[in-house]
Enzyme design. Structure first.
Site, PDB file in Angstrom:
ATOM      1  N   LYS A  54       0.833  -1.205   0.000  1.00 11.89           N
ATOM      2  CA  LYS A  54       0.000   0.000   0.000  1.00 11.89           C
ATOM      3  C   LYS A  54       0.869   1.257   0.000  1.00 11.89           C
ATOM      4  CE  LYS A  54      -3.657  -2.626   2.168  1.00 11.89           C
ATOM      5  NZ  LYS A  54      -4.231  -3.147   3.420  1.00 11.89           N
ATOM      6  N   GLN A  98      -4.512  -1.909   9.574  1.00 15.23           N
ATOM      7  CA  GLN A  98      -4.384  -3.232   8.973  1.00 15.23           C
ATOM      8  C   GLN A  98      -4.964  -4.300   9.887  1.00 15.23           C
ATOM      9  OE1 GLN A  98      -3.188  -3.927   5.809  1.00 15.23           O
ATOM     10  NE2 GLN A  98      -3.932  -5.985   6.228  1.00 15.23           N
ATOM     11  N   ASP A 121     -11.180   2.501   3.958  1.00 13.37           N
ATOM     12  CA  ASP A 121     -11.532   1.083   3.819  1.00 13.37           C
ATOM     13  C   ASP A 121     -13.044   0.892   3.708  1.00 13.37           C
ATOM     14  OD1 ASP A 121      -9.613  -0.874   3.469  1.00 13.37           O
ATOM     15  OD2 ASP A 121      -9.079  -0.990   5.584  1.00 13.37           O
TER      16      ASP A 121
END
Length: 298
Positions: A54, A98, A121
């Site tokens: 990422k 994460q 997200d």
């Protein structure tokens, strides 16, 4: 005749070129650089790899990345304090924690602590609600990538019979919601199957578009697929090693039998996977535009 392969790497690269151009325009017109903060707790090898990918994508597209790596012993209060600081930082437009988190940390409380305007997200309940209403600000990355694969591969979605295998909050539920919405590239009739579905093959054989996110290697075989259907395989399963010593990856679909029946199919790897990080980058761009009060999709 074998199915047409939907090349996720190629489509993701096309999207990245579009995102890169939009980032450059944002810099030149508004002197704003989209910034993504990644938070990694612990040293899970897969999570370390995902976060690194990422951050590399941010650099490739001209975005800022702010990586925060915390020890596994980090307390929930310490993690929530970090998130509060990132919420207040004007240089940070998107925040990604994460998952999975180490034991003892509540994923629910942590995800709810992220400012919904920085929740790239798309996991905050506020953004899930907007998704259900058909007006998402940050569509979850993997489902959004699936829709792009369908659209850019020329698959007819409107009016199609779609069967989704899997009902997770990350893929199954949101992709079903997105595909049933009354808008371009959606408007499908959607059936969701799961572990308690009776006669899974009965449903999968009806599908014009079959999306498999079962979390089980090769759960769907060629004889369960309608001839000519488009098959999107979301699964990534490690089932040993190749002769070269690399992990052998397979999807939730038995590719060898499915490719002889389907009209179009995504491979594993190289199908859905490349799209997920790309859509995260697009959501980070959208978050930067949102912070300026701009139209999200221009």
């Amino acid at each position: 005749m074998p199915a047409e392969i939907i090349d996720g790497k190629k489509i993701a690269q096309e999207l990245r070129e579009e995102i890169r151009a939009a980032v450059e325009e944002l810099k030149s017109r508004y002197n704003v650089v989209p910034g993504l903060a990644t938070v990694l707790v612990g040293d899970n090898p897969a999570s370390v790899s995902y976060v690194s990918a990422k951050n590399r994508a941010c650099a490739e597209l001209g975005m800022r990345s702010f990586q925060h790596t915390l020890p596994e012993s980090t307390s929930e209060d310490e993690l929530l304090s970090l998130i509060a600081g990132l919420n207040a930082d004007p240089l940070v437009h998107g925040i990604l924690v994460q998952l999975p988190l180490p034991r003892g940390l509540s994923e629910d409380r942590v995800l709810r602590a992220i400012d919904p305007k920085k929740d790239v997200d798309g996991f905050h309940p506020y953004n899930v609600g907007l998704l259900a209403l058909g007006d998402p600000v940050f569509p979850p990355c993997t489902p959004a990538g699936i829709l792009e694969l369908l659209i850019r591969s020329g698959t007819q979605v409107e009016g199609a019979e779609v069967v989704v295998v899997g009902r997770s909050n990350i893929v199954g539920k949101p992709v079903a919601l997105m595909l049933m919405q009354k808008r371009k590239g959606a408007n499908a009739t959607v059936t969701v199957c799961h572990t308690q579905t009776r006669d899974l093959a009965f449903h999968t054989r009806r599908a014009d578009i079959l999306i498999v996110a079962a979390g089980k290697p090769q759960a769907v075989t060629g004889d369960m697929i309608r001839p000519g259907a488009t098959v999107i395989d979301v699964g990534v399963n490690r089932i040993g090693y190749t002769e070269a010593g690399k992990a052998k990856l397979v999807g939730d679909v038995d590719f060898e039998s499915a490719v002889q029946i389907a009209g179009k199919i995504t491979p594993v790897p190289g199908g859905v996977g490349p799209m997920t990080i790309t859509m995260l980058m697009r959501n980070t761009l959208r978050a930067a535009r949102l912070s300026l009060g701009l139209n999200l999709d221009d």
